[in-house]
Scaffold this motif. Sequence first.
Motif, short mmCIF file in Angstrom:
data_model
loop_
_atom_site.label_atom_id
_atom_site.label_comp_id
_atom_site.label_asym_id
_atom_site.label_seq_id
_atom_site.Cartn_x
_atom_site.Cartn_y
_atom_site.Cartn_z
N ASP A 102 23.23 -30.48 -5.02
CA ASP A 102 23.42 -29.43 -4.03
C ASP A 102 24.74 -29.68 -3.30
N ASN A 160 33.39 -28.42 -8.99
CA ASN A 160 32.44 -29.51 -9.16
C ASN A 160 33.15 -30.86 -9.19
N ARG A 189 19.54 -30.58 -6.12
CA ARG A 189 19.06 -29.23 -5.84
C ARG A 189 17.55 -29.24 -5.95
N ASP A 190 16.93 -28.27 -5.34
CA ASP A 190 15.47 -28.14 -5.43
C ASP A 190 15.09 -28.03 -6.89
N GLN A 205 25.66 -30.46 -12.44
CA GLN A 205 25.18 -29.19 -11.89
C GLN A 205 23.91 -29.32 -11.05
N ASN A 206 23.17 -30.42 -11.19
CA ASN A 206 21.89 -30.54 -10.48
C ASN A 206 22.04 -31.06 -9.05
N GLY A 266 18.65 -37.77 -4.38
CA GLY A 266 20.04 -37.44 -4.68
C GLY A 266 20.83 -38.68 -5.06
N THR A 298 26.36 -27.88 -1.34
CA THR A 298 26.46 -27.33 0.01
C THR A 298 25.91 -28.30 1.05
N ASN A 346 15.59 -24.91 -10.17
CA ASN A 346 16.34 -25.08 -11.41
C ASN A 346 15.49 -24.93 -12.66
#
Length: 129
Positions: free
Chosen positions: A93, A61, A113-114, A90-91, A39, A95, A118
């Motif tokens: 996470d 975002n 994100r995983d 957008q890639n 990340g 949360t 994606n």
Amino acid sequence: MKLISREFIRTIAPQLDLLNTIGGGVAQPTLRVNQRPKGVVLHVAMPGVPAESFHVVLKDNHLTVYGEYRHGPEDQLAAPLFVQTLDLPQNLDLTAINATHEGGELRVAIPFRDAEANQPREIDTQPGS
């Protein structure tokens, strides 16, 4: 003979910084964004600014990091020290954002994100009965 005591300097310095900020001056944080395998990590260094003065706000975002100055913990009036807003890709996470303050530096970690989730994948179509 001491003309100015250390206690006076400790008391007046934050007030001078506040007046400088209100008068148009800004406190300039050091801001770095490092990409890691899992990340990104946002580093905001602002010497002398305590952890409770930093705020991290996520809306859609957009990640906004800001610092504020309050003369006392119960003061209702706060002066902004800095504000930085970043548009997040957008890639990430959103949360799973984690913020820590250590050694005079705010660190905001946002994992990717995983990757499999994606990736486009074809969905098999089954014949209806």
